[in-house]
Design a protein around this motif. Structure first.
Motif, PDB file in Angstrom:
ATOM      1  N   ALA A  47       0.864  -1.172   0.000  1.00 35.73           N
ATOM      2  CA  ALA A  47       0.000   0.000   0.000  1.00 35.73           C
ATOM      3  C   ALA A  47       0.906   1.228   0.000  1.00 35.73           C
ATOM      4  O   ALA A  47       2.027   1.184   0.523  1.00 35.73           O
ATOM      5  N   VAL A  48       0.421   2.323  -0.573  1.00 33.27           N
ATOM      6  CA  VAL A  48       1.172   3.579  -0.585  1.00 33.27           C
ATOM      7  C   VAL A  48       0.189   4.725  -0.382  1.00 33.27           C
ATOM      8  O   VAL A  48      -0.770   4.854  -1.134  1.00 33.27           O
ATOM      9  N   ASN A  49       0.425   5.528   0.636  1.00 32.64           N
ATOM     10  CA  ASN A  49      -0.364   6.745   0.845  1.00 32.64           C
ATOM     11  C   ASN A  49       0.304   7.841   0.025  1.00 32.64           C
ATOM     12  O   ASN A  49       1.371   8.316   0.385  1.00 32.64           O
ATOM     13  N   GLU A  50      -0.312   8.222  -1.070  1.00 30.78           N
ATOM     14  CA  GLU A  50       0.290   9.206  -1.974  1.00 30.78           C
ATOM     15  C   GLU A  50       0.344  10.609  -1.382  1.00 30.78           C
ATOM     16  O   GLU A  50       1.251  11.371  -1.676  1.00 30.78           O
ATOM     17  N   VAL A  51      -0.626  10.961  -0.526  1.00 28.43           N
ATOM     18  CA  VAL A  51      -0.724  12.322  -0.004  1.00 28.43           C
ATOM     19  C   VAL A  51      -0.572  12.375   1.518  1.00 28.43           C
ATOM     20  O   VAL A  51       0.050  13.284   2.058  1.00 28.43           O
ATOM     21  N   SER A  52      -1.120  11.389   2.215  1.00 25.42           N
ATOM     22  CA  SER A  52      -1.213  11.441   3.675  1.00 25.42           C
ATOM     23  C   SER A  52      -0.033  10.776   4.382  1.00 25.42           C
ATOM     24  O   SER A  52       0.508   9.779   3.917  1.00 25.42           O
ATOM     25  N   ALA A  75       3.874  -4.783  18.849  1.00 24.81           N
ATOM     26  CA  ALA A  75       2.977  -5.330  19.863  1.00 24.81           C
ATOM     27  C   ALA A  75       2.108  -4.195  20.403  1.00 24.81           C
ATOM     28  O   ALA A  75       2.358  -3.019  20.108  1.00 24.81           O
ATOM     29  N   PRO A  76       1.084  -4.526  21.196  1.00 26.56           N
ATOM     30  CA  PRO A  76       0.209  -3.480  21.751  1.00 26.56           C
ATOM     31  C   PRO A  76       0.996  -2.386  22.468  1.00 26.56           C
ATOM     32  O   PRO A  76       1.971  -2.655  23.177  1.00 26.56           O
ATOM     33  N   GLY A  77       0.574  -1.154  22.237  1.00 30.01           N
ATOM     34  CA  GLY A  77       1.229   0.004  22.837  1.00 30.01           C
ATOM     35  C   GLY A  77       2.279   0.643  21.949  1.00 30.01           C
ATOM     36  O   GLY A  77       2.719   1.754  22.212  1.00 30.01           O
ATOM     37  N   ASP A  78       2.689  -0.052  20.884  1.00 33.44           N
ATOM     38  CA  ASP A  78       3.678   0.505  19.968  1.00 33.44           C
ATOM     39  C   ASP A  78       3.027   1.528  19.041  1.00 33.44           C
ATOM     40  O   ASP A  78       1.843   1.445  18.731  1.00 33.44           O
ATOM     41  N   VAL A  79       3.826   2.490  18.585  1.00 33.76           N
ATOM     42  CA  VAL A  79       3.404   3.513  17.636  1.00 33.76           C
ATOM     43  C   VAL A  79       4.278   3.397  16.393  1.00 33.76           C
ATOM     44  O   VAL A  79       5.490   3.212  16.491  1.00 33.76           O
ATOM     45  N   ILE A  80       3.640   3.506  15.231  1.00 32.23           N
ATOM     46  CA  ILE A  80       4.349   3.400  13.952  1.00 32.23           C
ATOM     47  C   ILE A  80       4.020   4.641  13.127  1.00 32.23           C
ATOM     48  O   ILE A  80       2.849   5.010  12.997  1.00 32.23           O
ATOM     49  N   PHE A  81       5.040   5.270  12.570  1.00 31.92           N
ATOM     50  CA  PHE A  81       4.852   6.403  11.675  1.00 31.92           C
ATOM     51  C   PHE A  81       5.180   5.961  10.254  1.00 31.92           C
ATOM     52  O   PHE A  81       6.234   5.379  10.007  1.00 31.92           O
ATOM     53  N   ILE A  82       4.271   6.246   9.316  1.00 35.14           N
ATOM     54  CA  ILE A  82       4.481   5.932   7.903  1.00 35.14           C
ATOM     55  C   ILE A  82       4.406   7.236   7.124  1.00 35.14           C
ATOM     56  O   ILE A  82       3.369   7.911   7.133  1.00 35.14           O
ATOM     57  N   ASP A  83       5.487   7.591   6.479  1.00 35.92           N
ATOM     58  CA  ASP A  83       5.524   8.827   5.706  1.00 35.92           C
ATOM     59  C   ASP A  83       4.783   8.645   4.388  1.00 35.92           C
ATOM     60  O   ASP A  83       4.620   7.516   3.902  1.00 35.92           O
ATOM     61  N   LYS A  84       4.327   9.730   3.810  1.00 38.21           N
ATOM     62  CA  LYS A  84       3.654   9.639   2.511  1.00 38.21           C
ATOM     63  C   LYS A  84       4.615   9.064   1.477  1.00 38.21           C
ATOM     64  O   LYS A  84       5.830   9.240   1.575  1.00 38.21           O
ATOM     65  N   PHE A  97      -5.367   1.860  15.808  1.00 38.82           N
ATOM     66  CA  PHE A  97      -6.009   3.136  15.537  1.00 38.82           C
ATOM     67  C   PHE A  97      -5.049   3.945  14.682  1.00 38.82           C
ATOM     68  O   PHE A  97      -3.877   4.090  15.018  1.00 38.82           O
ATOM     69  N   MET A  98      -5.549   4.446  13.548  1.00 37.24           N
ATOM     70  CA  MET A  98      -4.710   5.192  12.597  1.00 37.24           C
ATOM     71  C   MET A  98      -5.182   6.638  12.510  1.00 37.24           C
ATOM     72  O   MET A  98      -6.390   6.882  12.447  1.00 37.24           O
ATOM     73  N   VAL A  99      -4.241   7.550  12.475  1.00 38.28           N
ATOM     74  CA  VAL A  99      -4.519   8.964  12.230  1.00 38.28           C
ATOM     75  C   VAL A  99      -3.786   9.343  10.961  1.00 38.28           C
ATOM     76  O   VAL A  99      -2.592   9.034  10.814  1.00 38.28           O
ATOM     77  N   THR A 100      -4.485   9.977  10.020  1.00 34.19           N
ATOM     78  CA  THR A 100      -3.842  10.420   8.789  1.00 34.19           C
ATOM     79  C   THR A 100      -3.946  11.938   8.663  1.00 34.19           C
ATOM     80  O   THR A 100      -4.933  12.537   9.074  1.00 34.19           O
ATOM     81  N   THR A 101      -2.885  12.519   8.117  1.00 27.84           N
ATOM     82  CA  THR A 101      -2.883  13.945   7.862  1.00 27.84           C
ATOM     83  C   THR A 101      -2.172  14.206   6.538  1.00 27.84           C
ATOM     84  O   THR A 101      -1.082  13.679   6.325  1.00 27.84           O
ATOM     85  N   PRO A 102      -2.795  14.918   5.603  1.00 26.76           N
ATOM     86  CA  PRO A 102      -4.188  15.339   5.646  1.00 26.76           C
ATOM     87  C   PRO A 102      -5.136  14.149   5.568  1.00 26.76           C
ATOM     88  O   PRO A 102      -4.726  13.013   5.349  1.00 26.76           O
ATOM     89  N   LYS A 103      -6.401  14.457   5.720  1.00 25.88           N
ATOM     90  CA  LYS A 103      -7.458  13.443   5.707  1.00 25.88           C
ATOM     91  C   LYS A 103      -7.377  12.604   4.441  1.00 25.88           C
ATOM     92  O   LYS A 103      -7.089  13.111   3.361  1.00 25.88           O
ATOM     93  N   PHE A 104      -7.624  11.277   4.573  1.00 34.17           N
ATOM     94  CA  PHE A 104      -7.696  10.394   3.403  1.00 34.17           C
ATOM     95  C   PHE A 104      -8.747  10.897   2.451  1.00 34.17           C
ATOM     96  O   PHE A 104      -9.789  11.348   2.790  1.00 34.17           O
TER      97      PHE A 104
END
Length: 104
Positions: A47-52, A75-84, A97-104
């Motif tokens: 998968a590739v987030n082209e903008v977010s 594992a639970p409690g870990d945080v992962i950042f994926i750049d656009k 739980f995922m947060v995207t910026t800007p909105k999908f």
């Protein structure tokens, strides 16, 4: 302030083992979703987030994020950042739980 109840989410099943609940808010710069993965997403390739940009918090279960250069477990409690524009795939049995910026 805006509260979005789970009953108001948009449920999406992009693959047989993936369920996403999209929480729609009125703010265009950010969005959130819960995701349950049982297996691999996407089933083939990446998968590739082209903008977010995406920030993920692992809620339960265990798994790995797969990139073109390797695989990293989480594992639970870990945080992962994926750049656009960064190719990735999820593998395992977990919820996040995922947060995207800007909105999908």
């Amino acid at each position: 302030m805006q509260i979005v109840e789970k009953s108001e989410t948009n449920k999406v099943n992009p693959t047989p083992g993936t369920t996403i609940h999209e929480y729609f808010i009125d703010e265009p710069s950010i969005s959130g979703a819960t995701t349950e993965i049982n297996g691999r997403y996407p089933e083939v390739g990446f998968a590739v987030n082209e903008v977010s940009k995406e920030l993920v918090y692992i809620l339960s279960g265990k798994g790995a994020i797969v990139t073109k250069t390797g695989k990293s477990s989480f594992a639970p409690g870990d945080v992962i950042f994926i750049d656009k524009k960064e190719p990735f795939a999820w593998q395992g049995n977990f919820s996040m739980f995922m947060v995207t910026t800007p909105k999908f």
